[in-house]
Design a protein around this motif. Structure first.
Motif, PDB file in Angstrom:
ATOM      1  N   TRP A 130       0.813  -1.216   0.000  1.00 37.42           N
ATOM      2  CA  TRP A 130       0.000   0.000   0.000  1.00 37.42           C
ATOM      3  C   TRP A 130       0.843   1.262   0.000  1.00 37.42           C
ATOM      4  O   TRP A 130       0.515   2.252  -0.648  1.00 37.42           O
ATOM      5  CB  TRP A 130      -0.936   0.014   1.203  1.00 37.42           C
ATOM      6  N   PHE A 131       1.949   1.239   0.760  1.00 41.64           N
ATOM      7  CA  PHE A 131       2.753   2.447   0.902  1.00 41.64           C
ATOM      8  C   PHE A 131       4.087   2.367   0.164  1.00 41.64           C
ATOM      9  O   PHE A 131       4.925   3.246   0.309  1.00 41.64           O
ATOM     10  CB  PHE A 131       3.013   2.732   2.386  1.00 41.64           C
ATOM     11  N   ALA A 132       4.281   1.308  -0.640  1.00 41.78           N
ATOM     12  CA  ALA A 132       5.544   1.109  -1.359  1.00 41.78           C
ATOM     13  C   ALA A 132       6.727   1.141  -0.398  1.00 41.78           C
ATOM     14  O   ALA A 132       7.701   1.866  -0.587  1.00 41.78           O
ATOM     15  CB  ALA A 132       5.709   2.160  -2.458  1.00 41.78           C
ATOM     16  N   LEU A 133       6.622   0.329   0.661  1.00 43.91           N
ATOM     17  CA  LEU A 133       7.657   0.256   1.689  1.00 43.91           C
ATOM     18  C   LEU A 133       8.440  -1.048   1.556  1.00 43.91           C
ATOM     19  O   LEU A 133       7.989  -1.986   0.898  1.00 43.91           O
ATOM     20  CB  LEU A 133       7.014   0.311   3.080  1.00 43.91           C
ATOM     21  N   PRO A 134       9.592  -1.135   2.204  1.00 46.87           N
ATOM     22  CA  PRO A 134      10.346  -2.394   2.160  1.00 46.87           C
ATOM     23  C   PRO A 134       9.587  -3.567   2.779  1.00 46.87           C
ATOM     24  O   PRO A 134       9.685  -4.695   2.307  1.00 46.87           O
ATOM     25  CB  PRO A 134      11.610  -2.079   2.972  1.00 46.87           C
TER      26      PRO A 134
ATOM     27  N   ASN B  49      18.569  -7.739   5.567  1.00 48.91           N
ATOM     28  CA  ASN B  49      19.184  -7.910   4.246  1.00 48.91           C
ATOM     29  C   ASN B  49      18.204  -7.541   3.139  1.00 48.91           C
ATOM     30  O   ASN B  49      18.546  -6.864   2.172  1.00 48.91           O
ATOM     31  CB  ASN B  49      19.659  -9.352   4.055  1.00 48.91           C
ATOM     32  N   TYR B  50      16.976  -8.007   3.299  1.00 49.00           N
ATOM     33  CA  TYR B  50      15.950  -7.679   2.307  1.00 49.00           C
ATOM     34  C   TYR B  50      15.700  -6.179   2.269  1.00 49.00           C
ATOM     35  O   TYR B  50      15.631  -5.572   1.200  1.00 49.00           O
ATOM     36  CB  TYR B  50      14.649  -8.415   2.631  1.00 49.00           C
TER      37      TYR B  50
ATOM     38  N   MET C  63      13.550  -9.462  -3.777  1.00 49.95           N
ATOM     39  CA  MET C  63      12.367 -10.305  -3.923  1.00 49.95           C
ATOM     40  C   MET C  63      12.676 -11.763  -3.599  1.00 49.95           C
ATOM     41  O   MET C  63      11.869 -12.459  -2.972  1.00 49.95           O
ATOM     42  CB  MET C  63      11.819 -10.193  -5.350  1.00 49.95           C
ATOM     43  N   ASP C  64      13.860 -12.232  -4.031  1.00 54.11           N
ATOM     44  CA  ASP C  64      14.254 -13.616  -3.724  1.00 54.11           C
ATOM     45  C   ASP C  64      14.348 -13.819  -2.214  1.00 54.11           C
ATOM     46  O   ASP C  64      13.938 -14.858  -1.683  1.00 54.11           O
ATOM     47  CB  ASP C  64      15.595 -13.951  -4.380  1.00 54.11           C
ATOM     48  N   THR C  65      14.894 -12.815  -1.517  1.00 54.09           N
ATOM     49  CA  THR C  65      14.985 -12.895  -0.058  1.00 54.09           C
ATOM     50  C   THR C  65      13.597 -12.909   0.569  1.00 54.09           C
ATOM     51  O   THR C  65      13.305 -13.697   1.470  1.00 54.09           O
ATOM     52  CB  THR C  65      15.788 -11.702   0.501  1.00 54.09           C
TER      53      THR C  65
END
Length: 204
Positions: free
Chosen positions: A23-27, A49-50, A83-85
Motif C-alpha cells: 500500500w505504501f511502497a515500503l520495504p 538484508n531484504y 524479492m528472492d529474499t
C-alpha cells in the motif's frame, strides 16, 4: 484481502490481512485483524538484508526514472535479490524501523490521488483493447492495489511481460486441495494482476 472461514460465518470475512508494504511502497510491513481474539504471535527480527537491497533498488529506480540513459540492469538485479529474499522467508517478522519511519512520513492523500489516477489511466488504455477484459471498471473512489484483467492465452502474455521487465502477478493458481468451481478454474487460467503503483505518476 479477506480470508474466509469455513465456520457458520462463511461468506463474511473473519480475518483481514493487509500488506502495508504494497500500500505504501515500503520495504516491509503488514497487519492482520480479526473478529476473534488472536494470540500474540512470536515475531523474529526484521529482515535487514531484504530491507537493505530493497532500499538500494528503489533509490536506483528513482534515478533511472529521472534519467533513463542509466543502466537499469543494476536496479533489476538488486530488486530481484530483494524479492528472492522476501519469498524465501515466510517467518513472521517485526516491521523494520526504516519502514515504520517511511510510513509515518507518507502523504496518504497523495498516495490515494496517484493510485486513482494511475488506475484510471490503465483502465482507459486497456478498455480499448478488445482482447482484454478489465474485471473491475474504473469508478470514482476506487483505491486499488492492482488492476485485474482477463485474457485468452494468459500464460503467453504473462511470459512476454516478464521478459520485458513488466511486473504482474497471477492471482491465483488453483490448488488441488481445494474444491474448485468452474468459475474459479476459469479465473485462474485467464487472469493477470497489474500492480497500481503510487510511487510515480503514470503517463500512458
Amino acid at each position: 484481502m479477506c480470508l474466509l472461514s469455513y465456520s457458520e460465518t462463511i461468506g463474511i470475512g473473519d480475518y483481514i490481512v493487509g500488506s502495508i508494504r504494497k500500500w505504501f511502497a515500503l520495504p516491509d510491513g503488514g497487519f492482520c485483524a480479526s473478529t476473534y481474539d488472536m494470540h500474540d504471535l512470536k515475531k523474529e527480527q526484521a529482515a535487514n538484508n531484504y530491507t537493505f537491497n530493497y532500499m538500494l533498488a528503489q533509490l536506483m529506480k528513482q534515478k533511472y526514472l529521472q534519467d533513463n540513459s542509466l543502466d537499469k540492469t543494476k536496479f533489476l538485479k538488486l530488486n530481484k535479490m530483494g524479492m528472492d529474499t522476501l519469498f524465501s522467508d515466510y517467518k513472521i517478522r517485526e516491521m523494520s524501523e526504516v519502514s515504520i519511519q517511511l510510513m509515518k512520513s507518507s502523504d496518504v492523500r497523495s498516495i490515494i490521488s496517484i493510485r486513482e489516477d494511475n488506475y484510471r489511466s490503465l483502465w482507459l488504455k486497456l478498455a480499448k483493447i478488445p482482447q482484454v477484459t478489465v474485471m473491475i471498471p474504473w469508478e470514482v473512489g476506487i483505491i486499488p492495489l492492482g488492476m485485474v484483467i482477463a485474457v485468452e492465452d494468459r500464460d503467453r502474455l504473462y511470459d512476454n511481460l516478464i521478459k520485458n521487465d513488466i511486473y504482474c502477478n497471477i492471482h491465483w493458481r488453483t490448488n488441488r486441495c481445494m474444491d474448485n468451481s468452474e468459475e474459479a478454474i476459469w479465473l485462474s487460467k485467464h487472469c493477470l494482476t497489474f500492480r497500481v503503483i503510487n510511487d510515480i505518476q503514470m503517463n500512458i
